[in-house]
Design an enzyme around this catalytic site. Structure first.
Site, mmCIF file in Angstrom:
data_model
loop_
_atom_site.group_PDB
_atom_site.id
_atom_site.type_symbol
_atom_site.label_atom_id
_atom_site.label_comp_id
_atom_site.label_asym_id
_atom_site.label_seq_id
_atom_site.Cartn_x
_atom_site.Cartn_y
_atom_site.Cartn_z
ATOM 1 N N ALA A 287 -65.777 13.346 -18.161
ATOM 2 C CA ALA A 287 -65.433 12.055 -18.754
ATOM 3 C C ALA A 287 -64.364 12.231 -19.819
ATOM 4 O O ALA A 287 -64.302 13.260 -20.483
ATOM 5 C CB ALA A 287 -66.675 11.442 -19.392
ATOM 6 N N THR B 56 -58.733 13.380 -19.313
ATOM 7 C CA THR B 56 -59.344 14.708 -19.281
ATOM 8 C C THR B 56 -58.382 15.736 -18.712
ATOM 9 O O THR B 56 -58.210 16.807 -19.270
ATOM 10 C CB THR B 56 -60.646 14.654 -18.443
ATOM 11 O OG1 THR B 56 -61.544 13.769 -19.109
ATOM 12 C CG2 THR B 56 -61.301 16.015 -18.320
ATOM 13 N N THR B 57 -57.737 15.408 -17.602
ATOM 14 C CA THR B 57 -56.902 16.413 -16.937
ATOM 15 C C THR B 57 -55.411 16.097 -17.016
ATOM 16 O O THR B 57 -54.596 16.903 -16.562
ATOM 17 C CB THR B 57 -57.294 16.527 -15.450
ATOM 18 O OG1 THR B 57 -57.184 15.220 -14.878
ATOM 19 C CG2 THR B 57 -58.716 17.040 -15.285
ATOM 20 N N ASP C 201 -62.545 5.431 -15.790
ATOM 21 C CA ASP C 201 -61.387 5.100 -16.635
ATOM 22 C C ASP C 201 -61.139 3.600 -16.746
ATOM 23 O O ASP C 201 -60.006 3.145 -16.870
ATOM 24 C CB ASP C 201 -60.109 5.796 -16.106
ATOM 25 C CG ASP C 201 -60.279 7.304 -16.044
ATOM 26 O OD1 ASP C 201 -61.008 7.846 -16.885
ATOM 27 O OD2 ASP C 201 -59.688 7.925 -15.142
ATOM 28 N N SER D 163 -60.221 -7.598 -22.704
ATOM 29 C CA SER D 163 -59.465 -6.683 -23.554
ATOM 30 C C SER D 163 -57.980 -6.825 -23.220
ATOM 31 O O SER D 163 -57.590 -6.788 -22.058
ATOM 32 C CB SER D 163 -59.953 -5.255 -23.314
ATOM 33 O OG SER D 163 -59.155 -4.347 -24.015
ATOM 34 N N LYS E 105 -57.526 -4.227 -19.935
ATOM 35 C CA LYS E 105 -56.132 -3.974 -19.570
ATOM 36 C C LYS E 105 -55.463 -5.161 -18.876
ATOM 37 O O LYS E 105 -54.555 -4.988 -18.063
ATOM 38 C CB LYS E 105 -56.017 -2.688 -18.737
ATOM 39 C CG LYS E 105 -56.640 -1.479 -19.469
ATOM 40 C CD LYS E 105 -56.324 -0.145 -18.855
ATOM 41 C CE LYS E 105 -55.099 0.483 -19.449
ATOM 42 N NZ LYS E 105 -55.014 1.943 -19.225
ATOM 43 N N LEU E 106 -55.926 -6.370 -19.224
ATOM 44 C CA LEU E 106 -55.307 -7.564 -18.642
ATOM 45 C C LEU E 106 -53.820 -7.625 -19.028
ATOM 46 O O LEU E 106 -52.986 -8.075 -18.240
ATOM 47 C CB LEU E 106 -56.046 -8.821 -19.137
ATOM 48 C CG LEU E 106 -55.692 -10.120 -18.429
ATOM 49 C CD1 LEU E 106 -56.096 -10.084 -16.955
ATOM 50 C CD2 LEU E 106 -56.344 -11.323 -19.105
ATOM 51 N N GLY F 287 -64.939 3.522 -23.059
ATOM 52 C CA GLY F 287 -64.929 4.020 -24.435
ATOM 53 C C GLY F 287 -64.570 2.920 -25.423
ATOM 54 O O GLY F 287 -65.246 2.735 -26.429
ATOM 55 N N GLN G 190 -67.944 7.917 -15.934
ATOM 56 C CA GLN G 190 -67.441 7.754 -14.563
ATOM 57 C C GLN G 190 -67.561 6.282 -14.122
ATOM 58 O O GLN G 190 -67.515 5.407 -14.973
ATOM 59 C CB GLN G 190 -68.165 8.688 -13.578
ATOM 60 C CG GLN G 190 -67.801 10.162 -13.717
ATOM 61 C CD GLN G 190 -68.479 10.875 -14.872
ATOM 62 O OE1 GLN G 190 -69.684 10.850 -14.982
ATOM 63 N NE2 GLN G 190 -67.710 11.516 -15.720
#
Ligand code: GDP
Ligand code: IMO
Ligand code: MG
Length: 429
Positions: free
Chosen positions: A39, A301-302, A13, A414, A332-333, A17, A225
């Site tokens: 994933a 996913t969950t 995570d 990012s 995710k800065l 993607g 993963q």
């Protein structure tokens, strides 16, 4: 540098993607090489969110080919659902756009049943798997009793395998795990029907890649993963059942190591983990909650809440070695904005002894205390930054510290989930 591998450097995570979607613009093909629908890769394009579990994250580009390599375990129901939901979103996915390796292993209902029943039987000691049947499917592959994609097109072989496997699986389910046994007929009917729908997509991915390489096409390899969930190198047994490290791009897609030219490690600016297992820099306090909320850290996913903590550079440095990382993409800065002080973990202390690598022993791992370096935080919103010099000095120092400690240069930063919310320092390929 035509062919690039994208891998997660932490516990999954990390934002693979998003980065794969971004890099697809400069590639001709995108290939996944391991894992399955454990994933969840999220992309946000023009404000619209897409989550892919099996189909490579390059699929939104209409002129690119996506391939599912032999190293994956594929749940055909999930694959067909993804094809359908893309169609609903106006993205047509035919065999000209997507290939499934004939050698990929197929997740069967008994794999899911075993995964869930084993987790339930473990009680408090459960691993926290995604319950998708990933581990049991890889077990069958290694035990040489697995069902491969090609078997879905050969009814006699499929029937023989399912009947023979069910004898053993039902014994385990009923007698050992206190779960319901499964009947072969409904499974066979369903899987043969799905096999018919998938048949046009089933090919020899290795041969297709060889042809593309001959034509000078650029290939992007999408890992799933993260390195510390790797069955060999991760926090065993709190790991997944495949090898997410970059080397698997070769065995899981069917190409030679000389075809890989650049490995990008995706590093979330802090650390998260879903499921059980050691996590030295975990924050079970307000700061952890702040990161979890700002980062919207729920599993794709969950839907589980992700555990959050400071950036562990012991973990990332291990990943630099294990993957041969050429550059890092920091994601995710923006989530860290507003924190007064930031900490990065630069080593561990075990009963007063300093260590620089993550120990294999669970006992030693449990005794690890983080050694932190503190850095000043920043207050201003950074999501509009498109160049490094538009970032506050403190954010630039944070990036520099990551480069200094890991010894790997940063190529991408990012600052938001959108495709455009990105600072490209240099393209990896
Ligand atoms: P993956 O499994 O590595 O592809 O990552 P996930 O998709 O499971 O989780 C990453 C999450 O963070 C997704 O919801 C992304 O949309 C989001 N994301 C990716 N990059 C950024 C970023 O730079 N900032 C923010 N705020 N969110 C991001
Ligand atoms: P992406 O590709 C985060 C974790 C599970 C569990 C362990 C074993 O989105 O980064 P499994 O179902 O694989 O047997 O579960 O691995 N896990 C992930 N955690 N991201 C993932 O994938 C994961 N895939 C598996 O939560 O702890
Ligand atoms: Mg994910």
């Amino acid at each position: 540098m035509p062919n690039t591998v994208v891998v997660g450097t932490q516990w999954g995570d990390e934002g693979k993607g998003k980065v794969v979607d971004l890099l697809t613009a400069r590639s001709d093909m995108v290939v996944r090489f391991q894992g399955g629908n454990n994933a969840g890769h999220t992309l946000v394009v023009d404000g619209k969110q897409f989550i892919f579990h099996i189909i490579p994250s390059g699929i939104l580009y209409q002129d690119k080919k996506c391939l599912i390599g032999n190293g994956l375990v594929v749940d055909p129901e999930v694959l067909l659902e993804e094809i359908q939901s893309l169609k609903k979103a106006g993205v047509t996915v035919g065999p000209n756009r997507l290939s499934l390796s004939e050698k990929a292993h197929i997740i069967m209902p008994y794999h899911r049943a075993l995964d869930l029943a084993r987790e339930a039987a473990k009680g408090k000691a459960k691993l926290g798997t995604t319950g998708r049947g990933i581990g049991p499917c890889y077990e069958d592959k290694v035990s040489r009793v697995g069902v491969r994609a090609v078997d879905l097109t050969e009814p006699e072989i499929l029937e023989e395998k399912v009947r023979s496997n069910l004898r053993e699986k039902n014994f385990l389910l009923e007698k050992f795990l206190d779960a319901e046994p499964l009947k072969p007929k409904p499974i066979l009917d369903n899987y043969l029907a799905m096999g018919e729908q998938l048949a046009p997509f089933i090919t020899d991915v290795s041969v297709e890649l060889a042809q593309a390489l001959k034509e000078g096409k650029r290939i992007l390899f999408e890992g799933a993963q993260g390195t510390h969930l790797d069955i060999d190198h991760g926090t065993y047994p709190f790991v997944t059942s495949s090898n997410p490290v970059a080397g698997t791009a070769c065995s899981g897609a069917g190409i030679g190591p000389n075809q890989l030219h650049h490995v990008v490690g995706i590093v979330k600016a802090y650390t998260t983990r879903v499921g059980a297992g050691p996590f030295v820099t975990e924050l079970e306090d307000e700061t952890g909650d702040y990161i979890q909320e700002r980062g919207k850290e729920f599993g794709a996913t969950t839907g589980r809440r992700r555990r959050c903590g400071w950036l562990d550079l012991v973990v990332v440095s291990d990943s630099a070695r294990l993957n041969g990382l050429d550059s890092l993409a920091i994601t995710k800065l923006d989530v860290l904005t507003g924190l007064e002080t930031l900490k990065v973990c630069v080593g561990y202390e075990i009963n007063g002894e300093r260590v620089d690598q993550r120990p294999a022993s669970l006992t030693r791992m449990a005794a690890c205390a983080p050694v932190y370096e503190e850095l000043p935080g920043w207050k201003d919103d950074i999501s509009g930054a498109r160049k490094v010099d538009q970032l506050p000095g403190e954010a630039r120092s944070y990036i520099r510290a990551i480069e200094d400690i890991t010894g790997v240069p940063v190529s991408i930063i990012s600052v938001g989930p959108g495709r455009d919310e990105t600072i490209i320092i240099r393209y990896p390929s």
